[in-house]
Design a protein around this motif. Structure first.
Motif, short mmCIF file in Angstrom:
data_model
loop_
_atom_site.label_atom_id
_atom_site.label_comp_id
_atom_site.label_asym_id
_atom_site.label_seq_id
_atom_site.Cartn_x
_atom_site.Cartn_y
_atom_site.Cartn_z
N LYS A 4 77.62 77.03 -5.26
CA LYS A 4 79.01 77.16 -4.80
C LYS A 4 79.93 76.12 -5.45
N ASN A 5 79.89 76.07 -6.76
CA ASN A 5 80.75 75.17 -7.54
C ASN A 5 80.50 73.69 -7.32
N ASN A 6 79.40 73.35 -6.74
CA ASN A 6 79.06 71.94 -6.60
C ASN A 6 77.69 71.67 -7.20
N TYR A 7 77.50 70.45 -7.65
CA TYR A 7 76.20 70.06 -8.18
C TYR A 7 75.36 69.42 -7.09
N TYR A 8 74.07 69.64 -7.22
CA TYR A 8 73.08 68.99 -6.35
C TYR A 8 71.95 68.52 -7.24
N GLY A 9 71.39 67.38 -6.94
CA GLY A 9 70.28 66.94 -7.79
C GLY A 9 69.49 65.80 -7.18
N THR A 10 68.28 65.63 -7.70
CA THR A 10 67.41 64.54 -7.25
C THR A 10 67.31 63.51 -8.36
N SER A 11 67.68 62.30 -8.06
CA SER A 11 67.68 61.27 -9.11
C SER A 11 66.35 60.51 -9.15
N ILE A 12 66.12 59.91 -10.28
CA ILE A 12 64.91 59.08 -10.43
C ILE A 12 65.02 57.87 -9.50
N ASP A 13 66.23 57.34 -9.40
CA ASP A 13 66.43 56.19 -8.52
C ASP A 13 66.11 56.49 -7.06
N SER A 14 66.34 57.75 -6.64
CA SER A 14 66.05 58.08 -5.25
C SER A 14 64.54 58.03 -4.98
N VAL A 15 63.73 58.32 -6.01
CA VAL A 15 62.28 58.18 -5.87
C VAL A 15 61.95 56.69 -5.76
N ARG A 16 62.58 55.91 -6.64
CA ARG A 16 62.33 54.46 -6.63
C ARG A 16 62.65 53.86 -5.27
N SER A 17 63.75 54.32 -4.66
CA SER A 17 64.11 53.66 -3.40
C SER A 17 63.16 54.02 -2.27
N VAL A 18 62.54 55.20 -2.31
CA VAL A 18 61.52 55.52 -1.29
C VAL A 18 60.31 54.61 -1.50
N LEU A 19 59.89 54.46 -2.75
CA LEU A 19 58.71 53.63 -3.04
C LEU A 19 58.99 52.17 -2.70
N ASN B 24 58.00 50.91 0.53
CA ASN B 24 56.56 50.96 0.75
C ASN B 24 56.11 52.21 1.48
N LYS B 25 56.64 53.33 1.02
CA LYS B 25 56.23 54.61 1.59
C LYS B 25 55.68 55.50 0.48
N VAL B 26 54.87 56.46 0.88
CA VAL B 26 54.42 57.48 -0.07
C VAL B 26 55.60 58.43 -0.26
N CYS B 27 56.06 58.56 -1.50
CA CYS B 27 57.20 59.45 -1.74
C CYS B 27 56.69 60.86 -2.03
N LEU B 28 57.14 61.80 -1.22
CA LEU B 28 56.73 63.20 -1.41
C LEU B 28 57.84 63.94 -2.14
N LEU B 29 57.46 64.65 -3.17
CA LEU B 29 58.47 65.36 -3.96
C LEU B 29 57.90 66.71 -4.36
N ASP B 30 58.66 67.76 -4.13
CA ASP B 30 58.19 69.06 -4.66
C ASP B 30 59.13 69.48 -5.77
N VAL B 31 58.54 69.79 -6.90
CA VAL B 31 59.34 70.11 -8.08
C VAL B 31 58.79 71.34 -8.79
N GLN B 32 59.60 71.84 -9.69
CA GLN B 32 59.15 72.92 -10.57
C GLN B 32 58.17 72.32 -11.59
N PRO B 33 57.14 73.09 -11.96
CA PRO B 33 56.11 72.52 -12.84
C PRO B 33 56.65 71.84 -14.10
N HIS B 34 57.72 72.40 -14.68
CA HIS B 34 58.16 71.83 -15.96
C HIS B 34 58.79 70.44 -15.82
#
Ligand code: 5GP
Length: 323
Positions: A231-246, A249-259
């Motif tokens: 709907k004319n807006n961008y959405y995305g998951t940043s590398i930094d957002s993974v870093r901030s979960v780690l 001191n938590k296990v970061c769960l991420l589901d992504v497309q294989p590529h």
């Protein structure tokens, strides 16, 4: 990168038996290995035959193994033979026509690389010629992968867990279940969006709200693991957002497309990549009736692909809040 004497390690992605290798200059000098073995590279002076040892092998004598470049090229050629042989010959143009859609990039590469030879239409084997040998797309040919000995950093407690699997099989559902089973132990990323914040939302909780301009700059600077437009807006998951979960001191769960997995398999993350095998089609037919409610937002998002990687999870943090 050239190996500094004995400093480079590789993981073999194929089985190798020098006694069956017609190309090796001396079979006795070859080093046999199995897929998954870790080898220490002792010399890369020769572009075709590297010298290597099995990791931890006390014997100082190294053996010959095919270099990455050489192995890629001959594997690519072998695949090309398999692919080209059953092809129909188009009489007017003499170009190979590939049945169906190719899987993977190497097929596209071969489409460019091979042309049927007009002279030799009798035997299948000689039915193609190479326009330019360097044109083989070797990206898909598994040979070796460079690795480094793993040493856990003192500050590093948990690692990234990447879930991959077929779309619609319930990856997101699985992630949500894990998350609510122990919210102290597991964490999920907060996505970025360019859409306006809704009254009940807080910045950094459901989303990190940023401007379109900043989003585009971040895309340019490879800050996103994946992103899409809805709907004319961008959405995305940043590398930094993974870093901030780690960092929490938590296990970061991420589901992504294989590529996208290849961008995450870095020294920094060393992720556990888990393939979620789908249940049988019969079981899916039964269970998906209920699961549709959960995955319907995925379907919505998939409706307007932007980069082709949009069919990912809905806002993870929201699931946590609603759980
Ligand atoms: P909403 O604006 O209603 O919160 O979300 C709209 C859509 O954006 C949802 O279908 C959701 O799945 C999708 N979305 C939310 N976060 C992300 C993200 O990080 N990446 C992508 N590709 N889509 C997202």
């Amino acid at each position: 990168t050239p190996a500094k004497e004995g400093k480079m390690f590789i993981k073999a992605l194929f089985d190798y038996d020098p006694t069956e290798d017609k190309a090796i200059p001396c079979k006795e000098a070859g080093l046999a290995f199995r897929k998954g073995d870790i080898l220490q590279i002792m010399s890369q002076d020769d572009p075709t035959w590297w010298q290597a040892k099995h990791e931890g092998d006390a014997n100082p004598r190294a053996g010959l193994i095919p270099s990455k470049h050489f192995q890629e090229r001959r594997l690519a050629l072998r695949r090309a033979e398999i692919l080209v042989q059953p092809l129909k010959v188009s009489s007017r143009k003499s170009y190979a026509t590939f049945p169906g859609h190719g899987s993977g990039t190497y097929l596209a590469g071969f489409r460019r690389s091979f042309r049927l030879s007009r002279k030799d239409k009798k035997t299948n084997k000689s039915m193609y010629e190479c326009k330019k040998s360097e044109q083989y797309d070797t990206a898909d040919v598994p040979t070796y992968e460079e690795v480094t000995p793993y040493r856990r950093q003192t500050h590093e407690k948990y690692r990234l867990v990447v879930l991959v699997g077929p779309v619609g099989v319930g990856l997101n559902e699985l992630k949500r279940k894990l998350l609510i089973s122990d919210t102290q132990h597991y964490g999920v990323t907060v996505p970025h969006t360019t859409r306006a914040r809704r009254s009940q939302e807080s910045d950094g909780v459901e989303y990190i709200f940023i401007s379109k301009h900043l989003f585009e700059t971040d895309v340019q600077n490879n800050k996103f693991i994946e992103y899409g437009e809805y709907k004319n807006n961008y959405y995305g998951t940043s590398i930094d957002s993974v870093r901030s979960v780690l960092a929490k001191n938590k296990v970061c769960l991420l589901d992504v497309q294989p590529h996208t997995v290849k961008h995450l398999r870095t020294l920094e993350f060393k992720p556990y990549v888990i393939f979620i095998k789908p249940p049988s089609i019969e079981r899916l037919r039964v269970t998906r009736k209920n699961a549709k409610i959960i995955s319907s937002r995925d379907d919505q998002a998939a409706a307007k692909p932007f980069t082709g990687i949009f069919s990912r999870s809905p806002c993870d943090q929201k699931l946590l809040l609603h759980a």
